[in-house]
Design a protein around this motif. Sequence first.
Motif, PDB file in Angstrom:
ATOM      1  N   ILE A 236      -3.157  -1.915  -4.979  1.00 23.66           N
ATOM      2  CA  ILE A 236      -2.588  -2.557  -3.790  1.00 23.66           C
ATOM      3  C   ILE A 236      -1.874  -3.847  -4.174  1.00 23.66           C
ATOM      4  N   ALA A 264       0.157   1.040   0.299  1.00 24.76           N
ATOM      5  CA  ALA A 264      -0.621   0.079   1.088  1.00 24.76           C
ATOM      6  C   ALA A 264      -0.204  -1.349   0.769  1.00 24.76           C
ATOM      7  N   LEU A 294      -6.731  -0.132   5.683  1.00 24.51           N
ATOM      8  CA  LEU A 294      -5.344   0.159   6.036  1.00 24.51           C
ATOM      9  C   LEU A 294      -5.151   0.395   7.530  1.00 24.51           C
TER      10      LEU A 294
END
Length: 346
Positions: A236, A264, A294
Amino acid sequence: MSSRRATISDVAREAGVSASTASVVFSGKVAVSDTTRAKVMQAADALGYTGPDPRAASLRTGRAGVVAVLFRERLGVAFRDPVTTAMMDGLTDALGPIGAGILLLTDEGPAESGPTLTTAPLDAAILLGCNEILQSSVDVLRRRGIPVVVIEGDAGSDVPRVLLDNVDAQRAAAEHVRSLGHDDVALVTLSTDATRARGFIDDSALITVEVTRDRLRGAREVFPDAPAYAVSESSIDEGLAAGRVLLAGDRPTAIIAQSDLLAAGVIRAAEEAGLRVPEDLSVTGFDGITVDGLAPYALTTLEQDSLAKGRAAGEAVVAMLDGRDPASVTLTCTFRRGNTTGPITV
């Protein structure tokens, strides 16, 4: 009472954890919580499992009882990715019937005093991808006469492969984005070679990581001029950093990322820039995993069966150790539309 020797899969079931988690507890190469370690060790004690014993296996079968798995990234990074965890679960299940332990290595090399592909007693090896460093590992293993399986890579026609339909799958995501009216599209790719350098890809011919090259090819069959930014690892944080770069200045209306974790991160970068997803920016991922934190987003992505991928690699190893020649297999991904893509707005 059965005289069958307990396996790591038995320990995992007794402890209530995944097979890959139990395996890494015994490998000692990936940090796990004290609670998890205690559960696994208590289960092992109860079942009389003391870990893989290559010397005992060698006396019984003439084998080391060890299969090496060579990663392209640091183990701490790899095991934060649910794709890796599921794949290792499938692999561990497939190797369970032959009682093989798993030795985890990376292309960065082992600890100074640790085992290596040159010195470790091995029955077989599985390579995750095949960049230039992993290719040299294939040469070492060939010289030792050790069977090799490659997951999402190409080590030569004599090495069985477990592949994904990366080109077709990534093309499907790109065609979906184009169907929504997007023309200004950017790409976030996985690492391109062993250096893991970040930055825009100037020459795709220089990419040595096959999964990166294939997914890039699939996207560029639809968007041939789309700029592509490579990251150092699938995480991420790397997706966030790439998103910041791509959303600075003239921003695209859609970003196609080569993993869900990267996607993400791109969404976080969009939120940081005050953009709405998908109204201002459409984002697609790849893998079909659950990304913690998320929500309320459900990624538009390509879902792969990581468990089946690991199981296929393990079955290939078992076949080779049994004197059979396994065929290479190609697994297919399923397109899954979420709420992170939408029509372009004027």
